[in-house]
Design a protein around this motif. Structure first.
Motif, PDB file in Angstrom:
ATOM      1  N   GLY A 102     -14.850 -32.974  21.326  1.00 37.96           N
ATOM      2  CA  GLY A 102     -15.566 -33.485  20.158  1.00 37.96           C
ATOM      3  C   GLY A 102     -17.036 -33.078  20.196  1.00 37.96           C
ATOM      4  O   GLY A 102     -17.574 -32.725  21.255  1.00 37.96           O
ATOM      5  N   LYS A 103     -17.673 -33.113  19.022  1.00 33.70           N
ATOM      6  CA  LYS A 103     -19.093 -32.706  18.932  1.00 33.70           C
ATOM      7  C   LYS A 103     -19.873 -33.685  18.074  1.00 33.70           C
ATOM      8  O   LYS A 103     -19.383 -34.181  17.072  1.00 33.70           O
ATOM      9  CB  LYS A 103     -19.202 -31.341  18.226  1.00 33.70           C
ATOM     10  CG  LYS A 103     -18.909 -30.145  19.101  1.00 33.70           C
ATOM     11  CD  LYS A 103     -20.167 -29.642  19.816  1.00 33.70           C
ATOM     12  CE  LYS A 103     -19.854 -28.588  20.863  1.00 33.70           C
ATOM     13  NZ  LYS A 103     -20.149 -28.891  22.220  1.00 33.70           N
ATOM     14  N   VAL A 104     -21.101 -33.948  18.488  1.00 32.84           N
ATOM     15  CA  VAL A 104     -22.012 -34.713  17.638  1.00 32.84           C
ATOM     16  C   VAL A 104     -23.321 -33.943  17.500  1.00 32.84           C
ATOM     17  O   VAL A 104     -23.948 -33.577  18.499  1.00 32.84           O
ATOM     18  CB  VAL A 104     -22.212 -36.170  18.153  1.00 32.84           C
ATOM     19  CG1 VAL A 104     -22.555 -36.264  19.619  1.00 32.84           C
ATOM     20  CG2 VAL A 104     -23.274 -36.900  17.317  1.00 32.84           C
ATOM     21  N   ILE A 105     -23.681 -33.671  16.249  1.00 36.87           N
ATOM     22  CA  ILE A 105     -24.992 -33.077  15.983  1.00 36.87           C
ATOM     23  C   ILE A 105     -25.967 -34.243  15.891  1.00 36.87           C
ATOM     24  O   ILE A 105     -25.777 -35.161  15.082  1.00 36.87           O
ATOM     25  CB  ILE A 105     -24.987 -32.264  14.668  1.00 36.87           C
ATOM     26  CG1 ILE A 105     -24.073 -31.037  14.824  1.00 36.87           C
ATOM     27  CG2 ILE A 105     -26.405 -31.841  14.275  1.00 36.87           C
ATOM     28  CD1 ILE A 105     -23.981 -30.163  13.586  1.00 36.87           C
ATOM     29  N   ALA A 106     -26.994 -34.225  16.740  1.00 38.32           N
ATOM     30  CA  ALA A 106     -27.917 -35.356  16.820  1.00 38.32           C
ATOM     31  C   ALA A 106     -29.316 -34.875  16.436  1.00 38.32           C
ATOM     32  O   ALA A 106     -29.849 -33.948  17.049  1.00 38.32           O
ATOM     33  CB  ALA A 106     -27.923 -35.900  18.243  1.00 38.32           C
ATOM     34  N   ILE A 107     -29.893 -35.499  15.410  1.00 37.39           N
ATOM     35  CA  ILE A 107     -31.170 -34.993  14.872  1.00 37.39           C
ATOM     36  C   ILE A 107     -32.275 -36.030  15.033  1.00 37.39           C
ATOM     37  O   ILE A 107     -32.128 -37.190  14.621  1.00 37.39           O
ATOM     38  CB  ILE A 107     -31.027 -34.660  13.360  1.00 37.39           C
ATOM     39  CG1 ILE A 107     -29.736 -33.894  13.083  1.00 37.39           C
ATOM     40  CG2 ILE A 107     -32.239 -33.878  12.865  1.00 37.39           C
ATOM     41  CD1 ILE A 107     -29.359 -33.850  11.605  1.00 37.39           C
ATOM     42  N   ASP A 108     -33.381 -35.588  15.609  1.00 42.59           N
ATOM     43  CA  ASP A 108     -34.548 -36.473  15.765  1.00 42.59           C
ATOM     44  C   ASP A 108     -35.768 -35.585  16.080  1.00 42.59           C
ATOM     45  O   ASP A 108     -35.663 -34.683  16.913  1.00 42.59           O
ATOM     46  CB  ASP A 108     -34.312 -37.465  16.921  1.00 42.59           C
ATOM     47  CG  ASP A 108     -35.272 -38.646  16.911  1.00 42.59           C
ATOM     48  OD1 ASP A 108     -34.811 -39.805  16.863  1.00 42.59           O
ATOM     49  OD2 ASP A 108     -36.513 -38.405  16.966  1.00 42.59           O
ATOM     50  N   GLU A 131     -25.040 -31.791  20.422  1.00 38.60           N
ATOM     51  CA  GLU A 131     -25.932 -30.698  20.010  1.00 38.60           C
ATOM     52  C   GLU A 131     -27.192 -31.356  19.448  1.00 38.60           C
ATOM     53  O   GLU A 131     -27.186 -31.863  18.318  1.00 38.60           O
ATOM     54  CB  GLU A 131     -25.265 -29.824  18.945  1.00 38.60           C
ATOM     55  CG  GLU A 131     -26.138 -28.649  18.554  1.00 38.60           C
ATOM     56  CD  GLU A 131     -25.583 -27.851  17.369  1.00 38.60           C
ATOM     57  OE1 GLU A 131     -26.364 -27.150  16.723  1.00 38.60           O
ATOM     58  OE2 GLU A 131     -24.378 -27.955  17.088  1.00 38.60           O
ATOM     59  N   TYR A 132     -28.228 -31.410  20.277  1.00 40.50           N
ATOM     60  CA  TYR A 132     -29.467 -32.082  19.861  1.00 40.50           C
ATOM     61  C   TYR A 132     -30.331 -31.112  19.052  1.00 40.50           C
ATOM     62  O   TYR A 132     -30.601 -29.995  19.497  1.00 40.50           O
ATOM     63  CB  TYR A 132     -30.244 -32.586  21.092  1.00 40.50           C
ATOM     64  CG  TYR A 132     -31.511 -33.315  20.712  1.00 40.50           C
ATOM     65  CD1 TYR A 132     -31.485 -34.688  20.474  1.00 40.50           C
ATOM     66  CD2 TYR A 132     -32.716 -32.638  20.557  1.00 40.50           C
ATOM     67  CE1 TYR A 132     -32.639 -35.362  20.080  1.00 40.50           C
ATOM     68  CE2 TYR A 132     -33.869 -33.303  20.172  1.00 40.50           C
ATOM     69  CZ  TYR A 132     -33.816 -34.659  19.944  1.00 40.50           C
ATOM     70  OH  TYR A 132     -34.959 -35.329  19.560  1.00 40.50           O
ATOM     71  N   ILE A 133     -30.779 -31.554  17.894  1.00 37.62           N
ATOM     72  CA  ILE A 133     -31.672 -30.711  17.079  1.00 37.62           C
ATOM     73  C   ILE A 133     -32.988 -31.457  16.893  1.00 37.62           C
ATOM     74  O   ILE A 133     -33.014 -32.556  16.319  1.00 37.62           O
ATOM     75  CB  ILE A 133     -31.035 -30.354  15.715  1.00 37.62           C
ATOM     76  CG1 ILE A 133     -29.701 -29.629  15.936  1.00 37.62           C
ATOM     77  CG2 ILE A 133     -31.989 -29.488  14.883  1.00 37.62           C
ATOM     78  CD1 ILE A 133     -28.962 -29.240  14.657  1.00 37.62           C
ATOM     79  N   GLU A 134     -34.057 -30.858  17.423  1.00 41.70           N
ATOM     80  CA  GLU A 134     -35.374 -31.496  17.355  1.00 41.70           C
ATOM     81  C   GLU A 134     -35.998 -31.176  15.999  1.00 41.70           C
ATOM     82  O   GLU A 134     -36.579 -30.105  15.797  1.00 41.70           O
ATOM     83  CB  GLU A 134     -36.256 -30.947  18.492  1.00 41.70           C
ATOM     84  CG  GLU A 134     -37.605 -31.610  18.577  1.00 41.70           C
ATOM     85  CD  GLU A 134     -38.433 -31.049  19.735  1.00 41.70           C
ATOM     86  OE1 GLU A 134     -37.953 -30.147  20.449  1.00 41.70           O
ATOM     87  OE2 GLU A 134     -39.559 -31.518  19.910  1.00 41.70           O
ATOM     88  N   SER A 135     -35.827 -32.094  15.073  1.00 41.13           N
ATOM     89  CA  SER A 135     -36.293 -31.821  13.703  1.00 41.13           C
ATOM     90  C   SER A 135     -36.208 -33.092  12.864  1.00 41.13           C
ATOM     91  O   SER A 135     -35.515 -34.039  13.214  1.00 41.13           O
ATOM     92  CB  SER A 135     -35.371 -30.759  13.067  1.00 41.13           C
ATOM     93  OG  SER A 135     -35.647 -30.600  11.700  1.00 41.13           O
TER      94      SER A 135
END
Ligand SMILES: C[S@@+](CC[C@H](N)C(=O)[O-])C[C@H]1O[C@@H](n2cnc3c(N)ncnc32)[C@H](O)[C@@H]1O
Length: 244
Positions: A102-108, A131-135
């Motif tokens: 499973g995958k979680v796109i995590a945005i912060d 998948e952490y996205i710094e944004s």
């Protein structure tokens, strides 16, 4: 004297240990009976490590955890998205509830918060699912929508950041989450203030955010594209299922 009393801030209203139920005994009963005994050790440790952080008022409520985990499993979630990570308590719940692939796109936009929580993801061996996205979230959602393959491809989304953009997130998530998928909006009862007749005891920020949630709750309740349930857990969680 009228007009000089201290106005209530988010810190005052989130300091109560009675939750939305306004009964400390009943809230503690729920936590002690069904939440804490089933909370994974690593989640408890992350929650306790976050409690001493200056931003701890942002930490998602522990009583939301079992519900999120159950929902993720009920919809067999594989691909999910989370807006607003902080130290990652709700993100860790998601990662633990997803299958191995499973995958979680995590945005912060504040990576330093997530870095405090990262050792707990490593310890739980679920780091590979994140998948952490710094944004900021909005440009990331728009970017995802540039690729048609992402439309209707997410099973679940959790929104817990930047309250003034919830309606903008909603329009994007209605395209990204599949029909039958779940979107959760946090803080929708805003410490119970949405039901107050008078906001004059609240500080400016609280007045502003209370109005945002009153408006959002009306919009979600009249949106025929979703079926919703307003849950009095945590600070109010609105569960939406995409219908069409
Ligand atoms: C309430 S906290 C999230 C709490 C988290 N769900 C938990 O379980 O502890 C809100 C987070 O949203 C982040 N944030 C603020 N503005 C944002 C934006 N425009 N897009 C995404 N995240 C944002 C903040 O940096 C903060 O970490």
């Amino acid at each position: 004297m009228e007009g000089t009393s201290k106005k209530l801030s988010v810190y005052d209203l989130s300091k109560t240990d009675s939750g939305l139920l306004q009964s400390k005994e009943l809230y503690q009963y729920i936590l002690n009976t069904s939440v804490y005994p089933n909370e994974a050790e690593v989640l408890k440790d992350l929650r306790q490590a976050t409690a001493s952080h200056p931003g701890h008022v942002m930490l998602s409520a522990a009583d939301e955890g079992p519900l999120m985990s159950l929902l993720l499993k009920l919809v067999n979630a594989q691909k999910t998205i989370e807006i607003g990570v902080y130290t990652g308590y709700s993100l860790l719940i998601t990662a633990l509830s997803l299958p191995k692939d499973g995958k979680v796109i995590a945005i912060d936009p504040n990576r330093s918060y997530f870095e405090l929580g990262l050792p707990f993801f490593k310890r739980a061996e679920v780091e590979h699912k994140v998948e952490y996205i710094e944004s900021m979230a909005l440009p990331v959602l728009d970017k995802l929508l540039e690729d048609r393959k992402n439309e209707g491809s997410f099973d679940y989304a959790f929104v817990d950041a930047d309250k003034s953009n919830y309606t903008n997130y909603h329009e994007r998530l209605m395209k990204l989450v599949k029909v039958g998928g779940i979107i959760l909006y946090d803080n929708t009862l805003w410490s119970g203030t949405v039901a107050w007749e008078d906001d004059s005891s609240l500080d400016e920020q609280m007045v502003h955010l209370r109005a945002i949630f009153i408006d959002l709750n009306k919009k979600l309740a009249s949106d025929s594209r979703i079926q919703i349930s307003q849950l009095p857990v945590g600070d109010g969680l609105t569960m939406c299922m995409r219908l069409c």
